[in-house]
Structures are given as structure tokens and as C-alpha cells.
Scaffold this active site. Structure first.
Site, PDB file in Angstrom:
ATOM      1  N   CYS A 122       0.851  -1.179   0.000  1.00  0.00           N
ATOM      2  CA  CYS A 122       0.000   0.000   0.000  1.00  0.00           C
ATOM      3  C   CYS A 122       0.889   1.233   0.000  1.00  0.00           C
ATOM      4  O   CYS A 122       2.116   1.126   0.111  1.00  0.00           O
ATOM      5  CB  CYS A 122      -0.945  -0.008   1.205  1.00  0.00           C
ATOM      6  SG  CYS A 122      -2.358   1.127   1.014  1.00  0.00           S
ATOM      7  N   CYS A 132      -4.119   6.354   0.085  1.00  0.00           N
ATOM      8  CA  CYS A 132      -3.582   5.126  -0.504  1.00  0.00           C
ATOM      9  C   CYS A 132      -3.342   5.240  -2.003  1.00  0.00           C
ATOM     10  O   CYS A 132      -3.345   4.229  -2.720  1.00  0.00           O
ATOM     11  CB  CYS A 132      -4.532   3.970  -0.218  1.00  0.00           C
ATOM     12  SG  CYS A 132      -4.853   3.712   1.533  1.00  0.00           S
ATOM     13  N   LYS A 197     -12.539  -4.739   2.083  1.00  0.00           N
ATOM     14  CA  LYS A 197     -11.985  -3.885   3.141  1.00  0.00           C
ATOM     15  C   LYS A 197     -12.950  -2.729   3.380  1.00  0.00           C
ATOM     16  O   LYS A 197     -13.129  -1.862   2.526  1.00  0.00           O
ATOM     17  CB  LYS A 197     -10.610  -3.366   2.737  1.00  0.00           C
ATOM     18  CG  LYS A 197      -9.919  -2.526   3.808  1.00  0.00           C
ATOM     19  CD  LYS A 197      -8.521  -2.136   3.350  1.00  0.00           C
ATOM     20  CE  LYS A 197      -7.789  -1.301   4.378  1.00  0.00           C
ATOM     21  NZ  LYS A 197      -6.428  -0.924   3.917  1.00  0.00           N
ATOM     22  N   ARG A 219     -11.362   7.761   3.789  1.00  0.00           N
ATOM     23  CA  ARG A 219     -11.099   6.774   2.735  1.00  0.00           C
ATOM     24  C   ARG A 219     -12.389   6.140   2.216  1.00  0.00           C
ATOM     25  O   ARG A 219     -12.362   5.055   1.644  1.00  0.00           O
ATOM     26  CB  ARG A 219     -10.141   5.706   3.272  1.00  0.00           C
ATOM     27  CG  ARG A 219      -8.771   6.295   3.599  1.00  0.00           C
ATOM     28  CD  ARG A 219      -7.820   5.273   4.177  1.00  0.00           C
ATOM     29  NE  ARG A 219      -6.511   5.901   4.377  1.00  0.00           N
ATOM     30  CZ  ARG A 219      -5.671   5.602   5.350  1.00  0.00           C
ATOM     31  NH1 ARG A 219      -5.979   4.660   6.218  1.00  0.00           N
ATOM     32  NH2 ARG A 219      -4.510   6.217   5.467  1.00  0.00           N
ATOM     33  N   GLU A 235     -16.879  -7.196  -5.094  1.00  0.00           N
ATOM     34  CA  GLU A 235     -15.450  -6.918  -4.925  1.00  0.00           C
ATOM     35  C   GLU A 235     -14.641  -8.214  -4.926  1.00  0.00           C
ATOM     36  O   GLU A 235     -13.582  -8.303  -5.558  1.00  0.00           O
ATOM     37  CB  GLU A 235     -15.219  -6.153  -3.615  1.00  0.00           C
ATOM     38  CG  GLU A 235     -15.674  -4.711  -3.626  1.00  0.00           C
ATOM     39  CD  GLU A 235     -14.654  -3.784  -4.268  1.00  0.00           C
ATOM     40  OE1 GLU A 235     -13.627  -4.269  -4.777  1.00  0.00           O
ATOM     41  OE2 GLU A 235     -14.892  -2.559  -4.261  1.00  0.00           O
ATOM     42  N   LYS A 250     -11.691  -7.613   5.924  1.00  0.00           N
ATOM     43  CA  LYS A 250     -11.196  -6.720   6.975  1.00  0.00           C
ATOM     44  C   LYS A 250     -12.216  -5.617   7.244  1.00  0.00           C
ATOM     45  O   LYS A 250     -12.643  -4.961   6.293  1.00  0.00           O
ATOM     46  CB  LYS A 250      -9.862  -6.103   6.528  1.00  0.00           C
ATOM     47  CG  LYS A 250      -9.247  -5.131   7.509  1.00  0.00           C
ATOM     48  CD  LYS A 250      -7.956  -4.546   6.962  1.00  0.00           C
ATOM     49  CE  LYS A 250      -7.328  -3.582   7.965  1.00  0.00           C
ATOM     50  NZ  LYS A 250      -6.082  -2.967   7.446  1.00  0.00           N
ATOM     51  N   SER A 276      -6.885  -3.920  14.524  1.00  0.00           N
ATOM     52  CA  SER A 276      -6.330  -3.273  15.712  1.00  0.00           C
ATOM     53  C   SER A 276      -7.394  -2.876  16.726  1.00  0.00           C
ATOM     54  O   SER A 276      -7.204  -3.033  17.938  1.00  0.00           O
ATOM     55  CB  SER A 276      -5.521  -2.046  15.296  1.00  0.00           C
ATOM     56  OG  SER A 276      -6.334  -1.113  14.583  1.00  0.00           O
TER      57      SER A 276
END
Length: 328
Positions: A122, A132, A197, A219, A235, A250, A276
Site C-alpha cells: 500500500c 492510498c 476492506k 477513505r 469486490e 477486513k 487493531s
């Protein structure tokens, strides 16, 4: 109670730990785990991420000790994220021959050739704007970004990466990277695509660790709307058609339904990214004594496998490996 009642006694299969283990449908193995590592330029750096207890940014001179521990625990794979010293508008440190990720790949593969090294591909950690891709007048440009992603993937493969993991969610990113790898002679290097994602609130601590927060905006024009299910399948299908070998979903915990549908739809190996925010919530609650960390983590990861994940990318990998080894 009368003797004429007819009902099924499901509890018979739960009477002892041995029986419960015999009939357990989903099991977690050390081979399922991928451990993320943040490599940072500098010397003598072992800096704990404030929002992620027991997760560190490491300079190259600290990396070997970390990898030694990972290998000794039996964890089969790591994924590398770079934290560069300098950033620019096009993220040139991402694809530089001597970039921090490229250096880390070479170092790890030299010491542990059998450890699977995955390179996160990335630009956001390397751009001065934190997005990105390439920016023009505040807009993230799709196609010019693909060229830079392909260059990054090829440079990582040249350094020795076993798997390329593109995460930026530009349209066509798998096709561009697959073409770039093939043209450079890396036809056998697989692509582990961040196929699904979401634009999630659970990424906050990661951006603290990778220094990758966007300077402006968000984003949401390239990451997915958390409300959408069918879009996730579109996707995933696109990435399969473009040449992906693995598919990452994710985050994981809020998207177990998506993991199952992607697995059923594609049949490819599916990777759940236990992100995270999911990690930090459990850490925070366990530090307060509100939950039992081990039981909660294992239940969470089992749920991801039960949903259809073949592999789990998790900051808990070292802890889980220790717990599983203790049970042997």
C-alpha cells in the site's frame, strides 16, 4: 416427571472435556495464524504503540529477536508494515529498493528462509497526505495509483517476499499487480488481496502504529460502506477474476457474515483480519479485569474460523500460539 416424554438429550455430548473435544466442529491451530510486524527506520527502536499494548514498532536491529520468538512459537507467517523516516506525495519509499519493508524482507528471509513473509502493499504509510494513492486537487486518482502499486509489489517480490498483500482498494489493483509481477518474472508469487476492506471505525489503533492517518478527508471513496453485503461479493469476484490467490476480509468480527459468503461464493482461501480496534478493545477490557483475555480471544478467533476463515491475521498470534502449545 412422567415417562412418556420424548425429547433429544443434547447434553450427552457435553458431559466431559474429552467428549466435548471429540465432537468439536471447529478447531484453531497455530498454522492458522499470521502475525503483523511494524518495521520502522532508525536504530534501537522498540516502541510500544500507545493504543495497542504489547505491540511494538521495531527497527531492523530489533527485528531478529522478534522473529526468533515467532518462529520458536511455531507461527508460520508474518506480514510486514513499514514506517518510513521520510514521506512524499507519491509514496516513493514504498517501492524503493532500500525501503524499510524491502530491507526487512531480505533480513528475515536470510535468517529464516522457511518463514512465510507477506508484504503489505500500500502507499498510505509512505505518502505525506496519508491516502492510498496519487492525489490531484484533493481527489484520489485510481489509475495512476495502480502503476505505483505494481512497482511496490515488484520491489517487494525482488526483496524476497513470499506473498504480496495489496490493501489499498483501488479498482483494478489486483490485475495491475498480477501483471506487474508476471512481467517481472514472479509468476509464482501469490497475491493475498484485501478483497473486502470496509471503511471501518476499528482501524484507529493501526493508524497510530503505522502513522498512516489521512491528512484530509477519509477513505470512504475507495474503502467499502459497512452497510453493504452484495458489494462485498462483487469486490471479491472481481479480485478472483483479476488473479487473487487469497482473499482478505477486513475487519473480521463485525463481518463474520461476509467471511462466510465470500468463502461460499469463491472457494478460495479466506483470511480474516482481526484488526487493531478489535485487539485493543479486548486488551482494554482485560486490563480492567472485566473479561478473561484468553477465553475471549480464543472464542473470537474460533468464531472467525467457524464463519469460514482459513487463516487469521491477528495481533494476538503470539499469545494464541503460547496457549495452544500449553494445551499439547
Amino acid at each position: 416427571m412422567g415417562q412418556d416424554l420424548t425429547f433429544k438429550r443434547h447434553r450427552r455430548l457435553r458431559q466431559t472435556a474429552a467428549i466435548r473435544n471429540m465432537v468439536r466442529e471447529t478447531k484453531l491451530h497455530i498454522d492458522d495464524l499470521i502475525y503483523p510486524i511494524f518495521v520502522k527506520e532508525g536504530e534501537g527502536v522498540r516502541q510500544e504503540v500507545p493504543s495497542m499494548p504489547n505491540v511494538y514498532q521495531l527497527s531492523l536491529d530489533q527485528l531478529d529477536a522478534e522473529v526468533d520468538e515467532i518462529v520458536s512459537l511455531g507461527i508460520p507467517a508474518i506480514i510486514l508494515f513499514g514506517v518510513p523516516a521520510e514521506k512524499d506525495a507519491v509514496g516513493s519509499a514504498a517501492y524503493h529498493e532500500h525501503g524499510i519493508v524491502q530491507q526487512a524482507i531480505r533480513q528475515v528471509k536470510e535468517s529464516y528462509p522457511d518463514l512465510t513473509v507477506i508484504a503489505d502493499t500500500c502507499l498510505c504509510q509512505f505518502t505525506d497526505h496519508g491516502h492510498c494513492g496519487v492525489i490531484e486537487e484533493g481527489k484520489i486518482l485510481n489509475d495512476p495509483s495502480l502503476d505505483l502499486l505494481a512497482r511496490t509489489a515488484v520491489s517487494q517480490a525482488k526483496a524476497g517476499a513470499d506473498i504480496i498483500a495489496p490493501s489499498n482498494m483501488m479498482d483494478g489493483f489486483v490485475a495491475a499487480i498480477r501483471a506487474g509481477l508476471d512481467s517481472a518474472g514472479f509468476t509464482d508469487v501469490p497475491v493475498m488481496s484485501y478483497a473486502v476492506k470496509y471503511a471501518s471505525a476499528f482501524y484507529g489503533p493501526f493508524r497510530d502504529a503505522a502513522h498512516s492517518s489521512p491528512v484530509f478527508g477519509d477513505r470512504k471513496t475507495y474503502q467499502m460502506d459497512p452497510a453493504n453485503r452484495l458489494e462485498a461479493l462483487r469486490e471479491a469476484r472481481s479480485d478472483v477474476e483479476e488473479g487473487a490467490d487469497f482473499l482478505i476480509v477486513k475487519p473480521a468480527l463485525s463481518y463474520l457474515d461476509i467471511i462466510r459468503e465470500v468463502k461460499n461464493e469463491t472457494g478460495l482461501p479466506v483470511v480474516a483480519y482481526n484488526v487493531s480496534g478489535e485487539y485493543s478493545m479486548i486488551k482494554a477490557a482485560s486490563l480492567q479485569g472485566w473479561i478473561d483475555e484468553k477465553s475471549t480471544v480464543l472464542e473470537k478467533l474460533i468464531s472467525m474460523k467457524r464463519a469460514g476463515a482459513d487463516l487469521i491475521l491477528t495481533y494476538f498470534a503470539k499469545d494464541v500460539a503460547r496457549w495452544l502449545n500449553e494445551e499439547k
